[in-house]
Motif scaffolding. Structure first.
Motif, short mmCIF file in Angstrom:
data_model
loop_
_atom_site.label_atom_id
_atom_site.label_comp_id
_atom_site.label_asym_id
_atom_site.label_seq_id
_atom_site.Cartn_x
_atom_site.Cartn_y
_atom_site.Cartn_z
N LYS A 3 118.52 23.08 -24.57
CA LYS A 3 118.53 22.22 -23.39
C LYS A 3 119.95 21.98 -22.91
O LYS A 3 120.88 21.82 -23.71
CB LYS A 3 117.86 20.88 -23.71
CG LYS A 3 116.39 21.00 -24.06
CD LYS A 3 115.54 21.49 -22.89
CE LYS A 3 115.40 20.44 -21.80
NZ LYS A 3 114.48 20.88 -20.72
N GLU A 6 121.49 16.75 -18.41
CA GLU A 6 120.75 16.31 -17.22
C GLU A 6 121.58 16.52 -15.97
O GLU A 6 122.81 16.39 -15.99
CB GLU A 6 120.36 14.83 -17.36
CG GLU A 6 119.33 14.56 -18.43
CD GLU A 6 118.89 13.10 -18.42
OE1 GLU A 6 119.12 12.43 -17.39
OE2 GLU A 6 118.35 12.64 -19.45
N ARG A 7 120.90 16.85 -14.87
CA ARG A 7 121.52 17.06 -13.57
C ARG A 7 122.50 18.24 -13.59
O ARG A 7 123.43 18.31 -12.79
CB ARG A 7 122.21 15.80 -13.06
CG ARG A 7 121.23 14.66 -12.76
CD ARG A 7 121.94 13.45 -12.19
NE ARG A 7 122.79 12.84 -13.20
CZ ARG A 7 122.36 12.00 -14.13
NH1 ARG A 7 121.09 11.68 -14.19
NH2 ARG A 7 123.19 11.48 -15.01
N TRP A 10 122.31 24.42 -11.45
CA TRP A 10 121.91 25.82 -11.66
C TRP A 10 121.81 26.50 -10.31
O TRP A 10 121.10 26.04 -9.42
CB TRP A 10 120.55 25.91 -12.33
CG TRP A 10 120.50 25.44 -13.75
CD1 TRP A 10 119.99 24.26 -14.22
CD2 TRP A 10 120.98 26.14 -14.90
NE1 TRP A 10 120.11 24.19 -15.59
CE2 TRP A 10 120.72 25.33 -16.04
CE3 TRP A 10 121.61 27.38 -15.09
CZ2 TRP A 10 121.05 25.72 -17.33
CZ3 TRP A 10 121.95 27.77 -16.39
CH2 TRP A 10 121.67 26.94 -17.48
N LYS A 66 118.90 25.35 -7.90
CA LYS A 66 119.20 23.98 -7.50
C LYS A 66 120.51 23.85 -6.75
O LYS A 66 120.81 22.77 -6.21
CB LYS A 66 119.25 23.08 -8.74
CG LYS A 66 118.00 23.12 -9.62
CD LYS A 66 116.79 22.59 -8.89
CE LYS A 66 115.58 22.54 -9.81
NZ LYS A 66 114.37 22.08 -9.10
N ALA A 413 116.56 27.32 -14.52
CA ALA A 413 116.86 26.15 -13.70
C ALA A 413 115.73 25.14 -13.72
O ALA A 413 115.96 23.93 -13.77
CB ALA A 413 117.16 26.59 -12.26
N ASN A 416 115.68 23.64 -17.20
CA ASN A 416 117.00 23.17 -17.63
C ASN A 416 117.27 23.57 -19.06
O ASN A 416 117.86 22.82 -19.84
CB ASN A 416 117.13 21.65 -17.47
CG ASN A 416 118.59 21.20 -17.51
OD1 ASN A 416 119.48 21.89 -17.04
ND2 ASN A 416 118.83 20.04 -18.11
#
Length: 418
Positions: A3, A6-7, A10, A66, A413, A416
């Motif tokens: 993983k 976060e945020r 990609w 993203k 993406a 994640n």
């Protein structure tokens, strides 16, 4: 699953000249049409992205991407010195609108190798005034569009001219953007290109030539001044620049050579980066140094279609080396491979990301990964023969077709993770 934070951003990347087409007011367009030009193809209509940007961005979103890094073309915005085109500005405004419409975070590069023809009449990047002219262009754009641009890169690969010079000194090596030493040093076609820009050979000085101390200082000053005006016009925009950083390695006896190269590629730029919000790192392979200088790829090494060593682990190596001196966020603004074998591209992406994840797990702040390139596009001197894209383009119909590698990055993406 490995993983990512976060945020995490990609996405993929392009440059205006390589995808938009018809960049007729730029210095590179002149080089393509110069007498004796070494360019294998003319950029022509590019991949028709200037017209198809909205459906292209929709396709990126459909894949699951993203973020989209693209460049605004100085030669379009300011086709003649002091004249700023409102129509071209509105074009890029709509590109930004399209990104938001499809849930894509835009990252904008203000200079990706190409410059306006008129700049060559003023001495190009050898002219001390270039930094002010570049900052003026950036100011015009960010006064109008700054609130739509969350991430900005002032200049792409400010160290590339140094890399080109080093490669020419060591051996006839093919640089990552596709300019070979023999054609680059040939004066005849450059004289023709200068005339097409309305300049003479004494004034013709493109961005790629800015490797001496004086012209390199002009490039550095351009970044600093551009960052100042961007911050003033759009305080919320995160500003940085990108560096081409191969994984510089040393074998026994080559440590001093490797350290000198790493300083010229990276450490000498640290003083102008201190006020940046992030660093863009662009990696494609490694460079090995021995007692006698740079070494060619090992015998039997797997190569890309550009002739560089297939070495996706270079991404982790470059990030770890950069992080020794850089303690703020990093974004991978380019990482890619030229190959006809898309399965090889998938392996390259996976192995590169495994190494990047390991670096992140060790506490290095990496906020995004943008693959180069979104499309099989115009690759400078090699024209359209070298294919980096995760989306193929039919050169006759301009029809797009998504490759397995595009689906792979989209899946990564979406989850994640790897």
């Amino acid at each position: 699953m490995l993983k990512f934070p976060e945020r995490f951003l990609w996405g993929s990347a392009t440059s205006a000249h390589q995808v938009e087409g018809n960049n007729i007011n730029s210095d590179v367009w002149s080089e393509e049409y110069a007498d004796g030009s070494p360019y294998a193809d003319k950029s022509g209509d590019g991949v028709d992205h200037y017209r198809q940007y909205r459906t292209d961005i929709a396709l990126m979103a459909k894949l699951g991407l993203k973020a989209y890094r693209f460049s605004i073309e100085w030669a379009r915005i300011e086709p003649e010195k002091g004249f700023f085109s409102r129509s071209e500005l509105e074009h890029y405004r709509d590109v930004l609108y399209a990104c938001y419409e499809y849930g894509i975070t835009p990252m904008v590069t203000m200079h990706h190798f190409t410059s306006p023809r008129w700049l060559m009449r003023d001495g190009g990047w050898s002219n001390p005034e270039v930094s002010g002219l570049f900052a003026r262009y950036c100011e015009y754009v960010f006064q109008e569009l700054g609130d739509l641009i969350p991430y900005a890169l002032t200049l792409n690969e400010v160290n590339l001219p140094i890399m080109l010079r080093e490669m020419f000194i060591n051996f006839d090596f093919m640089p990552p953007i596709g300019i070979d030493a023999k054609s680059w040093t040939a004066p005849g076609w450059r004289e023709s290109a200068a005339r097409m820009c309305g300049a003479d050979i004494e004034h013709y000085f493109t961005f790629h030539m800015a490797s001496d101390e004086e012209s390199l200082q002009h490039v550095k000053d351009s970044h600093v001044k551009a960052r100042e005006v961007i911050r003033r016009c759009s305080p919320s925009t995160k500003v940085g620049l990108s560096l081409a950083l191969p994984d510089v390695q040393a074998i026994a006896g080559g440590e001093e050579n490797a350290e000198k190269v790493w300083h010229s590629y990276y450490r000498q730029f640290l003083p102008i980066l201190q006020e940046d919000d992030y660093l863009g790192i662009q990696n494609y392979t490694r460079e090995r140094y021995g007692p006698d200088g740079q070494m060619k790829p090992p015998d039997g090494a797997e190569l890309t279609s550009m002739g560089s060593e297939f070495y996706p682990e270079g991404l982790e190596g470059a990030v770890r080396k950069a992080a020794i001196d850089w303690k703020r966020p990093i974004i991978i603004t380019e990482h890619g491979i030229a190959t006809e074998d898309d399965l090889q591209r998938c392996h390259y992406i996976r192995r590169g990301l495994e190494g990047l994840h390991a670096a992140i797990s060790d506490g290095i702040s990496v906020e995004g990964y943008l693959y180069w390139s979104t499309f099989d596009n115009f690759e400078w001197i090699f024209g359209y023969s070298s294919r980096f894209g995760i989306i193929g383009v039919d050169r006759t119909t301009m029809e797009r077709h998504v490759k397995m590698s595009g689906k792979l990055i989209g899946e990564i993406a979406q989850t994640n993770g790897l």
